[in-house]
Design a protein around this motif. Structure first.
Motif, PDB file in Angstrom:
ATOM      1  N   LEU A   1      13.674  -1.120  -1.051  1.00 47.71           N
ATOM      2  CA  LEU A   1      13.008   0.138  -1.204  1.00 47.71           C
ATOM      3  C   LEU A   1      12.107   0.180  -0.066  1.00 47.71           C
ATOM      4  O   LEU A   1      11.877   1.137   0.402  1.00 47.71           O
ATOM      5  N   LEU A   2      11.509  -0.848   0.458  1.00 45.43           N
ATOM      6  CA  LEU A   2      10.671  -0.961   1.426  1.00 45.43           C
ATOM      7  C   LEU A   2      11.087  -1.185   2.787  1.00 45.43           C
ATOM      8  O   LEU A   2      10.391  -1.093   3.761  1.00 45.43           O
ATOM      9  N   ASN A   3      12.774  -1.197   2.806  1.00 48.82           N
ATOM     10  CA  ASN A   3      13.255  -1.540   3.993  1.00 48.82           C
ATOM     11  C   ASN A   3      12.721  -2.724   4.697  1.00 48.82           C
ATOM     12  O   ASN A   3      12.427  -2.621   5.976  1.00 48.82           O
TER      13      ASN A   3
ATOM     14  N   ALA B   1      -6.660  10.259   2.745  1.00 50.94           N
ATOM     15  CA  ALA B   1      -6.772  10.036   4.226  1.00 50.94           C
ATOM     16  C   ALA B   1      -7.986   8.731   4.193  1.00 50.94           C
ATOM     17  O   ALA B   1      -7.692   7.629   5.059  1.00 50.94           O
ATOM     18  N   SER B   2      -8.915   8.593   3.396  1.00 49.60           N
ATOM     19  CA  SER B   2      -9.743   7.823   3.343  1.00 49.60           C
ATOM     20  C   SER B   2      -9.050   6.328   2.707  1.00 49.60           C
ATOM     21  O   SER B   2      -9.387   5.354   3.234  1.00 49.60           O
ATOM     22  N   CYS B   3      -8.373   6.492   1.639  1.00 51.26           N
ATOM     23  CA  CYS B   3      -7.743   5.504   0.976  1.00 51.26           C
ATOM     24  C   CYS B   3      -6.762   4.939   2.247  1.00 51.26           C
ATOM     25  O   CYS B   3      -6.528   3.661   1.790  1.00 51.26           O
ATOM     26  N   GLN B   4      -6.265   5.505   2.847  1.00 50.12           N
ATOM     27  CA  GLN B   4      -5.118   4.878   3.913  1.00 50.12           C
ATOM     28  C   GLN B   4      -5.882   4.091   4.899  1.00 50.12           C
ATOM     29  O   GLN B   4      -5.184   3.247   5.109  1.00 50.12           O
TER      30      GLN B   4
ATOM     31  N   VAL C   1       2.154  -0.496   1.593  1.00 54.47           N
ATOM     32  CA  VAL C   1       2.760  -1.015   0.594  1.00 54.47           C
ATOM     33  C   VAL C   1       2.841  -2.584   0.746  1.00 54.47           C
ATOM     34  O   VAL C   1       2.211  -3.285   0.128  1.00 54.47           O
ATOM     35  N   LEU C   2       3.395  -2.900   1.874  1.00 53.59           N
ATOM     36  CA  LEU C   2       3.427  -4.360   2.372  1.00 53.59           C
ATOM     37  C   LEU C   2       2.452  -5.175   2.713  1.00 53.59           C
ATOM     38  O   LEU C   2       2.226  -6.152   2.298  1.00 53.59           O
ATOM     39  N   SER C   3       1.204  -4.188   3.075  1.00 53.52           N
ATOM     40  CA  SER C   3      -0.089  -5.119   3.370  1.00 53.52           C
ATOM     41  C   SER C   3      -0.930  -4.951   2.151  1.00 53.52           C
ATOM     42  O   SER C   3      -1.974  -5.812   2.277  1.00 53.52           O
ATOM     43  N   GLN C   4      -0.552  -4.241   1.110  1.00 54.90           N
ATOM     44  CA  GLN C   4      -1.400  -4.047  -0.012  1.00 54.90           C
ATOM     45  C   GLN C   4      -0.705  -4.285  -1.363  1.00 54.90           C
ATOM     46  O   GLN C   4      -0.838  -3.594  -2.055  1.00 54.90           O
ATOM     47  N   PRO C   5       0.103  -5.532  -1.504  1.00 50.96           N
ATOM     48  CA  PRO C   5       0.735  -5.684  -2.728  1.00 50.96           C
ATOM     49  C   PRO C   5      -0.148  -5.693  -4.000  1.00 50.96           C
ATOM     50  O   PRO C   5       0.505  -5.323  -4.941  1.00 50.96           O
ATOM     51  N   GLN C   6      -1.425  -5.733  -3.791  1.00 53.59           N
ATOM     52  CA  GLN C   6      -2.241  -6.105  -5.246  1.00 53.59           C
ATOM     53  C   GLN C   6      -1.975  -4.518  -5.873  1.00 53.59           C
ATOM     54  O   GLN C   6      -2.171  -4.672  -7.240  1.00 53.59           O
TER      55      GLN C   6
ATOM     56  N   GLU D   1       3.434   8.263  -0.672  1.00 55.06           N
ATOM     57  CA  GLU D   1       1.962   8.712  -0.347  1.00 55.06           C
ATOM     58  C   GLU D   1       1.564   8.039   0.802  1.00 55.06           C
ATOM     59  O   GLU D   1       0.791   8.772   1.647  1.00 55.06           O
ATOM     60  N   PHE D   2       1.726   6.898   1.178  1.00 60.46           N
ATOM     61  CA  PHE D   2       0.928   6.140   2.061  1.00 60.46           C
ATOM     62  C   PHE D   2       2.134   5.384   3.137  1.00 60.46           C
ATOM     63  O   PHE D   2       1.545   4.989   4.039  1.00 60.46           O
ATOM     64  N   GLY D   3       3.217   5.138   2.584  1.00 57.93           N
ATOM     65  CA  GLY D   3       4.136   4.693   3.736  1.00 57.93           C
ATOM     66  C   GLY D   3       4.393   3.309   3.292  1.00 57.93           C
ATOM     67  O   GLY D   3       3.668   2.549   2.634  1.00 57.93           O
ATOM     68  N   SER D   4       5.594   2.696   3.801  1.00 59.69           N
ATOM     69  CA  SER D   4       5.769   1.402   3.695  1.00 59.69           C
ATOM     70  C   SER D   4       4.860   0.144   4.100  1.00 59.69           C
ATOM     71  O   SER D   4       4.841  -0.759   3.315  1.00 59.69           O
ATOM     72  N   ASP D   5       4.411   0.330   5.403  1.00 62.79           N
ATOM     73  CA  ASP D   5       3.640  -0.515   5.898  1.00 62.79           C
ATOM     74  C   ASP D   5       2.372  -0.957   5.033  1.00 62.79           C
ATOM     75  O   ASP D   5       1.654  -1.972   4.782  1.00 62.79           O
TER      76      ASP D   5
END
Length: 219
Positions: free
Chosen positions: A85-87, A160-163, A128-133, A122-126
């Motif tokens: 999923l996250l390539n 945008a703020s959450c990103q 998700v990969l950096s915020q697995p919690q 919503e936010f992209g793979s990077d």
């Protein structure tokens, strides 16, 4: 989900070693906050029957609900889906998820992938990969969390703020979970109180009627 593409090196089917068992199983068994609140919410609000109260919460999941995850097979399946999923091209990145968020080993694969899919869109793979919690949460809770924090910040969308600052999304998710729990608890308590009052009123009327009948018999 289709098999990983040739360009994506799939994770090896390595299960956990015996040495890891005592450590990671204990860590993975610790309840998440939303699980604790859900369990609490599922219990009766009022108990007027005089029966024994429910056992005290011990902060761990009930082993009777299934232990298939303890051999590592469920995590292996989840890892494969996330890898595709996250390539992702680094197996260790996905494997590190469960070391910092051990409950991922026992949460349902479908639930984790649903949350990961939404976060990816919503936010992209990077992100998700950096915020697995965030994968520890149900998808609906994450979605509501974004709406919740947007309202708290009084902006159309806090995306945008959450990103930029994932901690903002974290606070929104946790705050949203608490808000929904309180709303549900207050609603259930109100309904339970009304029901209890109805029973008390009915019992009182029955007692008064019995007293009245006894008085009439004596006269």
């Amino acid at each position: 989900v289709s098999p990983p593409s040739p360009s994506c090196r799939a994770p090896h089917a390595v299960l956990f070693s015996a040495k890891e068992d005592t450590d990671w199983i204990d860590a993975a068994s610790v309840q998440l906050e939303w699980e604790r609140l859900q369990e609490k919410q599922d219990r009766p609000i009022l108990n007027l029957s005089g029966r024994d109260a429910s056992p005290e919460e011990d902060g761990t999941i009930d082993d009777d609900k299934g232990n298939d995850w303890k051999n590592g097979q469920q995590w292996h399946e989840t890892k494969q889906h996330l890898f595709q999923l996250l390539n992702c091209t680094d197996e260790e990145t996905i494997e590190s998820f469960r070391k910092t968020n051990p409950q991922l080993c026992r949460l349902e694969t479908a639930q984790i992938i649903e949350t990961a899919t939404w976060l990816l869109q919503e936010f992209g793979s990077d992100y998700v990969l950096s915020q697995p919690q965030f994968l520890l949460y149900r998808c609906g809770d994450v979605q509501y969390g974004l709406d919740f924090i947007s309202k708290m910040m009084m902006v159309p969308s806090a995306k945008a703020s959450c990103q930029i600052a994932p901690a903002i999304l974290q606070s929104g998710i946790d705050g949203g979970i608490q808000e929904q729990y309180i709303k549900k608890a207050l609603g259930d308590a109100s309904a339970a109180t009304y029901s209890a009052n109805q029973r008390i009123a009915s019992t009182t009327m029955a007692t008064l009627n019995a007293m009245k009948n006894n008085k009439n018999k004596k006269t």
